[in-house]
Motif scaffolding. Structure first.
Motif, PDB file in Angstrom:
ATOM      1  N   ARG A 117       0.934  -1.074   0.152  1.00 20.30           N
ATOM      2  CA  ARG A 117       0.016   0.073   0.073  1.00 20.30           C
ATOM      3  C   ARG A 117       0.829   1.191  -0.116  1.00 20.30           C
ATOM      4  O   ARG A 117       2.130   1.181   0.331  1.00 20.30           O
ATOM      5  CB  ARG A 117      -1.056   0.263   1.188  1.00 20.30           C
TER       6      ARG A 117
ATOM      7  N   ASP B  80      -3.361   2.493   8.990  1.00 20.92           N
ATOM      8  CA  ASP B  80      -2.695   1.192   9.012  1.00 20.92           C
ATOM      9  C   ASP B  80      -2.292   0.624   9.935  1.00 20.92           C
ATOM     10  O   ASP B  80      -2.123  -0.624   9.760  1.00 20.92           O
ATOM     11  CB  ASP B  80      -1.354   1.541   7.622  1.00 20.92           C
TER      12      ASP B  80
ATOM     13  N   GLN C 284       0.029   0.918  -3.892  1.00 17.40           N
ATOM     14  CA  GLN C 284      -1.060   0.898  -4.472  1.00 17.40           C
ATOM     15  C   GLN C 284      -2.077   1.304  -3.631  1.00 17.40           C
ATOM     16  O   GLN C 284      -2.505   0.582  -2.689  1.00 17.40           O
ATOM     17  CB  GLN C 284      -1.172  -0.858  -5.119  1.00 17.40           C
ATOM     18  N   PRO C 285      -3.075   2.087  -4.007  1.00 15.01           N
ATOM     19  CA  PRO C 285      -4.315   2.534  -3.483  1.00 15.01           C
ATOM     20  C   PRO C 285      -5.394   1.392  -3.820  1.00 15.01           C
ATOM     21  O   PRO C 285      -5.046   0.586  -4.604  1.00 15.01           O
ATOM     22  CB  PRO C 285      -4.553   3.829  -3.846  1.00 15.01           C
ATOM     23  N   LYS C 286      -6.616   1.445  -3.322  1.00 18.31           N
ATOM     24  CA  LYS C 286      -7.589   0.509  -3.679  1.00 18.31           C
ATOM     25  C   LYS C 286      -8.075   0.658  -5.154  1.00 18.31           C
ATOM     26  O   LYS C 286      -8.239   0.028  -5.712  1.00 18.31           O
ATOM     27  CB  LYS C 286      -8.723   0.443  -2.634  1.00 18.31           C
ATOM     28  N   ALA C 287      -7.991   2.122  -5.241  1.00 20.04           N
ATOM     29  CA  ALA C 287      -8.780   2.667  -6.815  1.00 20.04           C
ATOM     30  C   ALA C 287      -7.526   2.115  -7.777  1.00 20.04           C
ATOM     31  O   ALA C 287      -6.271   1.805  -7.537  1.00 20.04           O
ATOM     32  CB  ALA C 287      -8.556   4.203  -6.790  1.00 20.04           C
ATOM     33  N   ARG C 288      -8.006   2.017  -9.182  1.00 18.33           N
ATOM     34  CA  ARG C 288      -6.746   1.526 -10.024  1.00 18.33           C
ATOM     35  C   ARG C 288      -6.386   2.802 -10.590  1.00 18.33           C
ATOM     36  O   ARG C 288      -7.178   3.956 -11.091  1.00 18.33           O
ATOM     37  CB  ARG C 288      -7.931   0.837 -11.333  1.00 18.33           C
TER      38      ARG C 288
ATOM     39  N   HIS D  22      -5.007   7.973  -0.658  1.00 18.17           N
ATOM     40  CA  HIS D  22      -5.638   7.812   0.562  1.00 18.17           C
ATOM     41  C   HIS D  22      -6.910   8.269   0.697  1.00 18.17           C
ATOM     42  O   HIS D  22      -7.839   7.543   1.005  1.00 18.17           O
ATOM     43  CB  HIS D  22      -4.870   7.809   2.034  1.00 18.17           C
TER      44      HIS D  22
ATOM     45  N   ASP E 167      -9.470   7.025  -1.736  1.00 15.04           N
ATOM     46  CA  ASP E 167      -9.761   5.757  -1.355  1.00 15.04           C
ATOM     47  C   ASP E 167     -11.229   5.884  -0.442  1.00 15.04           C
ATOM     48  O   ASP E 167     -12.019   5.126  -0.513  1.00 15.04           O
ATOM     49  CB  ASP E 167      -8.759   4.665  -0.622  1.00 15.04           C
TER      50      ASP E 167
ATOM     51  N   HIS F  61     -14.057   6.463  -2.123  1.00 12.93           N
ATOM     52  CA  HIS F  61     -14.538   5.417  -2.852  1.00 12.93           C
ATOM     53  C   HIS F  61     -14.451   5.453  -4.417  1.00 12.93           C
ATOM     54  O   HIS F  61     -15.255   5.220  -5.113  1.00 12.93           O
ATOM     55  CB  HIS F  61     -15.965   4.930  -2.751  1.00 12.93           C
TER      56      HIS F  61
ATOM     57  N   ASP G 106     -12.968   4.662  -7.896  1.00 12.12           N
ATOM     58  CA  ASP G 106     -12.647   3.460  -8.750  1.00 12.12           C
ATOM     59  C   ASP G 106     -11.332   3.657  -9.391  1.00 12.12           C
ATOM     60  O   ASP G 106     -10.560   2.722  -9.626  1.00 12.12           O
ATOM     61  CB  ASP G 106     -13.657   3.096  -9.565  1.00 12.12           C
TER      62      ASP G 106
END
Ligand code: TXA
Ligand code: MG
Length: 354
Positions: free
Chosen positions: A162, A174, A254-258, A317, A320, A323, A325
């Motif tokens: 992350r 985290d 890497q964040p959760k989003a692409r 951060h 993410d 939310h 994408d």
């Protein structure tokens, strides 16, 4: 489905406490140093990113860092010290070049890989015969290290893979429940991890393993008039590409989003992109001014390459949390700190381009 895991976590994880440092009131750091001395984990700010530290001489404490981060065992840690004098306890056969570079850039965002002293636990260096050493400049980090009579092994305080935390909030989200203490020392000055360099035995070849705020140009300048040196980048040269810095082979930042990188974004290009990604919550990180951006876009503008570096992970951060994408990130010229920004974007995006 996650419930048993959460319950388990609650039982086995230590209680994490926050120590807030404001101004020059460093007194509370005595307690953090004592926790480190006794084998605990302390998250602390540096000028680059927050680190999660353990006493480097305490094998068991060092191993607990790997558990807290979910870090692969073969990825060695950076050892942090307060000043150059402590170097002799960690490294041997230190080439003059290392001295010149420490004098020029330390305390500061430079890490030098040196030949390790056998006395340093193998878990710190993942069994390598070298050790990465750094003298951070952040006042809280310095004051903490000064209070420790031992070196502090500390990777970035993120879950492995992350983005590194560059603020207390990020570090807390985290590492809450995983470290004994989290020190809140505000936002990090540079926002990207330190430059990591290795030296050949003669010290005449300097290889940049990870680009950062100390650039190859700055290194060249510091070595000017001091002999003939070769400064190479492990990113560019095919020969040195072989994972010399073990960490480079893992997914990073890497964040959760692409994350998708776009060169020279224009309103037309962005609109076309949004049309293709219809229904996706898309964010844009950009540097150049763009008038008339579509309203649905989550838009974050940086006004300089340094600001891009400083706020990149915090933006990941925040997005993410919103939310997002997709994070569309403008490519910037690969010079100065731009080299480090593009290196992190390359990894965060896994090479995806629009
Ligand atoms: O700015 C930073 O360097 C931050 C702060 C906390 O100091 N630390 C940091 O640590 O970024 P970490 O563990 O996230 O990254 C350390 C990098 C990894 O890529 C690792 O593989 C490399 O340094 N490294 C550590 N020891 C090494 C060694 N002996 N030889 C080659 N690379 C090494
Ligand atoms: Mg890291």
């Amino acid at each position: 489905m996650n419930r048993p895991l959460l319950i388990k976590r609650k039982i086995i994880m230590p209680n994490t406490r926050t120590i807030r440092i404001t101004g020059e009131s460093f007194g509370p750091l005595d307690e953090a140093a004592a926790v480190l001395k006794n084998g605990g984990l302390v998250v602390f700010p540096t000028e680059t990113v927050y680190g999660i530290g353990a006493n480097a001489n305490d094998e068991k404490a060092v191993r607990s860092i790997f558990t807290a981060k979910g870090r692969p065992q073969d990825n060695p840690l950076i050892v942090h010290i307060a000043d150059e004098e402590q170097l002799s306890g960690l490294a041997e056969n230190v080439p003059d070049t290392a001295r010149i570079l420490f004098d020029a850039f330390s305390p500061g965002p430079l890490t030098i890989v040196l030949k390790k002293k056998p006395s340093l636990p193998d878990s710190v260096t993942a069994g390598l015969d070298t050790v990465a050493v750094r003298i951070p400049s952040n006042p809280v980090a310095r004051e903490l290290l000064k209070r420790c009579a031992f070196p502090v092994a500390a990777p970035s305080a993120n879950t492995s893979g992350r983005p590194s935390p560059t603020s207390y909030d990020m570090a807390f989200s985290d590492m809450n429940g995983k470290a004994d203490i989290i020190i809140d020392g505000g936002n990090c000055e540079y926002g990207l991890e330190s430059t990591v360099v290795s030296l050949n035995p003669s010290g005449k070849t300097v290889t940049v393993l990870r680009p950062g705020a100390v650039t190859a140009e700055m290194i060249r300048e510091a070595l000017k008039g001091k002999g003939r040196f070769r400064i190479v980048s492990s990113l560019r040269s095919g020969k040195t590409r072989k994972a010399r810095s073990p960490g480079t082979k893992y997914a990073h930042y890497q964040p959760k989003a692409r994350v998708i990188v776009m060169k020279n974004p224009t309103i037309t290009k962005i609109k076309r992109f949004l049309l293709k990604k219809k229904g996706k919550r898309t964010a844009l990180l950009h540097f150049r001014p763009l008038a008339g951006l579509p309203e649905q876009l989550l838009d974050i503008r940086f006004h300089s390459p340094a600001e891009y570096a400083r706020k990149l992970y915090q933006s990941f951060h925040d997005l993410d949390r919103l939310h997002a994408d997709i994070i569309l990130a403008e490519a910037i010229p690969e010079k100065g700190i731009g080299i480090a920004v593009m290196n992190r974007l390359e990894k965060a995006s896994g090479g995806r381009k629009a």
